[in-house]
Write an enzyme that holds these catalytic residues in place. Sequence first.
Site, PDB file in Angstrom:
ATOM      1  CD  GLU A  37      -9.933  22.499  12.525  1.00 57.27           C
ATOM      2  OE1 GLU A  37     -10.923  21.795  12.772  1.00 57.27           O
ATOM      3  OE2 GLU A  37      -9.685  23.550  13.139  1.00 57.27           O
ATOM      4  CE1 TYR A 120     -15.285  22.469  11.451  1.00 54.18           C
ATOM      5  CE2 TYR A 120     -13.461  20.988  10.920  1.00 54.18           C
ATOM      6  CZ  TYR A 120     -14.053  21.908  11.762  1.00 54.18           C
ATOM      7  OH  TYR A 120     -13.408  22.296  12.902  1.00 54.18           O
ATOM      8  CG  ASP A 138     -17.884  22.203  15.086  1.00 56.65           C
ATOM      9  OD1 ASP A 138     -18.722  23.098  15.343  1.00 56.65           O
ATOM     10  OD2 ASP A 138     -16.940  21.945  15.853  1.00 56.65           O
TER      11      ASP A 138
END
Length: 353
Positions: A37, A120, A138
């Site tokens: 990520e 996030y 996102d």
Amino acid sequence: MTKNSSFTRIVLNWYEKHKRELPWRETFDPYAIWLSEVILQQTRIDQGMAYYLRFIDSYPTIYDFAAASEDEILKMWQGLGYYSRARNMHSTAKTIVREHQGQFPADYTSLLRLKGVGEYTASAIASIAFNLPHATVDGNVFRVLARVYGIDTPIDTGIGKKEFTKLANELIDRSQPGQFNQALMEFGAIQCSPKKPDCENCPLNNLCIAWKNGTTDALPVKRGKTKIRKRYFNYLVIEHGSYTYLNKRTGNDIWKNLYEFPVTETTEKNDLASTLKEHQSFLATGTEIQIKKETDWQKQVLSHQHIFYRFIYLKLAGKVNIPSSLIRVNKKDIFNFAVPKPIEKELEQNNWF
Ligand code: SF4
């Protein structure tokens, strides 16, 4: 069936048929998910894949990652930009090993407390590794939701972020939150792309307000551009026998802890004579200087800064005064150092070393 439940079902069905097979989608290991990520926040999937595989091969567990030196981590990260992310990851890995017995905390709030882990990333780890219902929002998610729900609140504002996050959390499939998050991001990346979304063949087009109103190009809305700071870097590439000199960047600035050639920064482009004057502390009585080359100015675009830079190649002989802040490096070892993009490009293009 409500619009929200239809949306969720359609996106998950689409994902089953269209998802790309990626190594981090084969695992529930929070370390691997975290790594992927953070890398993917920096770059596209194809380039990110190479970085991910290099990291996971070299550091298969968080213990290996934590045990590496910061220089090794930065070198492997080289080219991805935002080096603070790599430094924060390294610090977080050490914290997890030291304080959490090598295990990522399995709840959103504790994940958020880790250095460099924002909403996030915490949502991605919580949902994918621990099956907790936290939506990842996102750029892809902003775009799909703005279009399908016809939302024109600017996405780069606090109010916008809150509104979109609330909606994404209402839409999440609570029985498979990680799968849903990945599905929605993938849908945005492939089907509802920024330019030329494939609306004709989109399974959401019946629900999509932007498609109905012909406003796909206008959504999502951004409030405005941030002010760009211009900086001018004059690098001195020095050859002194078989050595050159590097500076390690410190302080709270771009490229912290990366290595670079000795540099002076100015507020506008300056000429060769003034640059050499600023570097005069190098020169001792009797230092012989040959100016070998001066490159054109080039530009590196960062999110809030434009860096204009050029290189001046000097050959020195005899005695020189080297400031103690610089590191003397054998020229052939230069490729072992983590360097910012402009230096990496220069080293690739030039066979001086
Ligand atoms: S119809 Fe077009 S704009 Fe709407 S979700 Fe599908 S691809 Fe995106």
